[in-house]
Design a protein around this motif. Structure first.
Motif, PDB file in Angstrom:
ATOM      1  N   THR A  49       0.832  -1.205   0.000  1.00 54.13           N
ATOM      2  CA  THR A  49       0.000   0.000   0.000  1.00 54.13           C
ATOM      3  C   THR A  49       0.868   1.256   0.000  1.00 54.13           C
ATOM      4  O   THR A  49       0.610   2.193  -0.759  1.00 54.13           O
ATOM      5  CB  THR A  49      -0.940   0.006   1.222  1.00 54.13           C
ATOM      6  N   ALA A  50       1.899   1.271   0.832  1.00 52.47           N
ATOM      7  CA  ALA A  50       2.795   2.424   0.879  1.00 52.47           C
ATOM      8  C   ALA A  50       3.511   2.616  -0.459  1.00 52.47           C
ATOM      9  O   ALA A  50       3.658   3.747  -0.940  1.00 52.47           O
ATOM     10  CB  ALA A  50       3.810   2.265   2.001  1.00 52.47           C
ATOM     11  N   GLY A  51       3.952   1.534  -1.068  1.00 52.98           N
ATOM     12  CA  GLY A  51       4.621   1.624  -2.363  1.00 52.98           C
ATOM     13  C   GLY A  51       3.697   2.133  -3.455  1.00 52.98           C
ATOM     14  O   GLY A  51       4.084   2.975  -4.262  1.00 52.98           O
ATOM     15  N   LEU A  52       2.471   1.638  -3.483  1.00 55.55           N
ATOM     16  CA  LEU A  52       1.508   2.099  -4.488  1.00 55.55           C
ATOM     17  C   LEU A  52       1.170   3.578  -4.283  1.00 55.55           C
ATOM     18  O   LEU A  52       1.083   4.342  -5.251  1.00 55.55           O
ATOM     19  CB  LEU A  52       0.241   1.248  -4.431  1.00 55.55           C
ATOM     20  N   TYR A  53       0.988   3.981  -3.038  1.00 47.96           N
ATOM     21  CA  TYR A  53       0.694   5.379  -2.757  1.00 47.96           C
ATOM     22  C   TYR A  53       1.859   6.260  -3.193  1.00 47.96           C
ATOM     23  O   TYR A  53       1.660   7.308  -3.814  1.00 47.96           O
ATOM     24  CB  TYR A  53       0.402   5.598  -1.268  1.00 47.96           C
ATOM     25  N   PHE A  54       3.086   5.844  -2.878  1.00 48.27           N
ATOM     26  CA  PHE A  54       4.252   6.627  -3.262  1.00 48.27           C
ATOM     27  C   PHE A  54       4.348   6.766  -4.772  1.00 48.27           C
ATOM     28  O   PHE A  54       4.611   7.859  -5.287  1.00 48.27           O
ATOM     29  CB  PHE A  54       5.536   5.995  -2.713  1.00 48.27           C
ATOM     30  N   HIS A  55       4.110   5.694  -5.517  1.00 54.53           N
ATOM     31  CA  HIS A  55       4.167   5.765  -6.976  1.00 54.53           C
ATOM     32  C   HIS A  55       3.072   6.663  -7.532  1.00 54.53           C
ATOM     33  O   HIS A  55       3.294   7.423  -8.473  1.00 54.53           O
ATOM     34  CB  HIS A  55       4.085   4.362  -7.580  1.00 54.53           C
ATOM     35  N   TRP A  56       1.881   6.606  -6.959  1.00 50.47           N
ATOM     36  CA  TRP A  56       0.783   7.484  -7.378  1.00 50.47           C
ATOM     37  C   TRP A  56       1.161   8.934  -7.118  1.00 50.47           C
ATOM     38  O   TRP A  56       0.995   9.794  -7.990  1.00 50.47           O
ATOM     39  CB  TRP A  56      -0.493   7.117  -6.625  1.00 50.47           C
ATOM     40  N   TRP A  57       1.684   9.216  -5.911  1.00 50.63           N
ATOM     41  CA  TRP A  57       2.062  10.573  -5.543  1.00 50.63           C
ATOM     42  C   TRP A  57       3.156  11.089  -6.471  1.00 50.63           C
ATOM     43  O   TRP A  57       3.086  12.218  -6.957  1.00 50.63           O
ATOM     44  CB  TRP A  57       2.541  10.600  -4.086  1.00 50.63           C
ATOM     45  N   LEU A  58       4.165  10.285  -6.750  1.00 53.78           N
ATOM     46  CA  LEU A  58       5.267  10.678  -7.619  1.00 53.78           C
ATOM     47  C   LEU A  58       4.779  10.926  -9.049  1.00 53.78           C
ATOM     48  O   LEU A  58       5.172  11.903  -9.689  1.00 53.78           O
ATOM     49  CB  LEU A  58       6.352   9.606  -7.607  1.00 53.78           C
ATOM     50  N   PHE A  59       3.895  10.087  -9.534  1.00 54.33           N
ATOM     51  CA  PHE A  59       3.318  10.258 -10.860  1.00 54.33           C
ATOM     52  C   PHE A  59       2.583  11.591 -10.956  1.00 54.33           C
ATOM     53  O   PHE A  59       2.742  12.333 -11.934  1.00 54.33           O
ATOM     54  CB  PHE A  59       2.364   9.094 -11.160  1.00 54.33           C
ATOM     55  N   ARG A  60       1.784  11.913  -9.949  1.00 55.79           N
ATOM     56  CA  ARG A  60       1.056  13.182  -9.941  1.00 55.79           C
ATOM     57  C   ARG A  60       2.004  14.375  -9.916  1.00 55.79           C
ATOM     58  O   ARG A  60       1.791  15.361 -10.613  1.00 55.79           O
ATOM     59  CB  ARG A  60       0.112  13.257  -8.731  1.00 55.79           C
ATOM     60  N   ARG A  61       3.056  14.319  -9.110  1.00 51.26           N
ATOM     61  CA  ARG A  61       4.030  15.409  -9.014  1.00 51.26           C
ATOM     62  C   ARG A  61       4.749  15.611 -10.350  1.00 51.26           C
ATOM     63  O   ARG A  61       4.940  16.749 -10.788  1.00 51.26           O
ATOM     64  CB  ARG A  61       5.055  15.122  -7.914  1.00 51.26           C
ATOM     65  N   ILE A  62       5.147  14.538 -10.992  1.00 53.44           N
ATOM     66  CA  ILE A  62       5.835  14.655 -12.271  1.00 53.44           C
ATOM     67  C   ILE A  62       4.914  15.281 -13.318  1.00 53.44           C
ATOM     68  O   ILE A  62       5.343  16.122 -14.118  1.00 53.44           O
ATOM     69  CB  ILE A  62       6.389  13.289 -12.728  1.00 53.44           C
ATOM     70  N   ARG A  63       3.646  14.902 -13.304  1.00 51.51           N
ATOM     71  CA  ARG A  63       2.686  15.522 -14.231  1.00 51.51           C
ATOM     72  C   ARG A  63       2.543  17.007 -13.956  1.00 51.51           C
ATOM     73  O   ARG A  63       2.493  17.814 -14.894  1.00 51.51           O
ATOM     74  CB  ARG A  63       1.331  14.838 -14.134  1.00 51.51           C
ATOM     75  N   GLN A  64       2.472  17.396 -12.691  1.00 48.48           N
ATOM     76  CA  GLN A  64       2.376  18.818 -12.345  1.00 48.48           C
ATOM     77  C   GLN A  64       3.619  19.573 -12.795  1.00 48.48           C
ATOM     78  O   GLN A  64       3.521  20.680 -13.336  1.00 48.48           O
ATOM     79  CB  GLN A  64       2.192  18.988 -10.836  1.00 48.48           C
ATOM     80  N   TRP A  65       4.787  18.983 -12.570  1.00 53.43           N
ATOM     81  CA  TRP A  65       6.027  19.632 -12.970  1.00 53.43           C
ATOM     82  C   TRP A  65       6.098  19.790 -14.477  1.00 53.43           C
ATOM     83  O   TRP A  65       6.536  20.835 -14.982  1.00 53.43           O
ATOM     84  CB  TRP A  65       7.236  18.847 -12.472  1.00 53.43           C
TER      85      TRP A  65
END
Length: 80
Positions: free
Chosen positions: A11-27
């Motif tokens: 769960t922590a790994g999936l959340y981290f990947h989701w969060w990172l994906f969203r940040r990269i899209r924003q950047w």
């Protein structure tokens, strides 16, 4: 206990990947908006405001580049 550890780490790994994906899209969206500013500080601020406006209006991500280019063309040019 083993299953608990597996569930928590997965769960922590999936959340981290989701969060990172969203940040990269924003950047990348922010970089796109800033690339259309051509180094002008006022236009840069204008383009960031247009990016916020596009998010507020719900512009789809695939339509965002064209939408931002259109907004950049409508930038008021001043002789200040």
């Amino acid at each position: 206990m083993d299953y608990f550890i597996i569930v928590v780490t997965t769960t922590a790994g999936l959340y981290f990947h989701w969060w990172l994906f969203r940040r990269i899209r924003q950047w990348s969206d922010r970089d796109l908006a800033l690339s259309l500013a051509d180094g002008d500080e006022r236009k840069r601020q204008y383009m960031l405001e247009q990016l916020v406006r596009a998010r507020r209006e719900g512009i789809k991500r695939r339509d965002l580049p064209a939408w931002l280019e259109q907004a950049a063309m409508h930038y008021p040019v001043s002789d200040a």
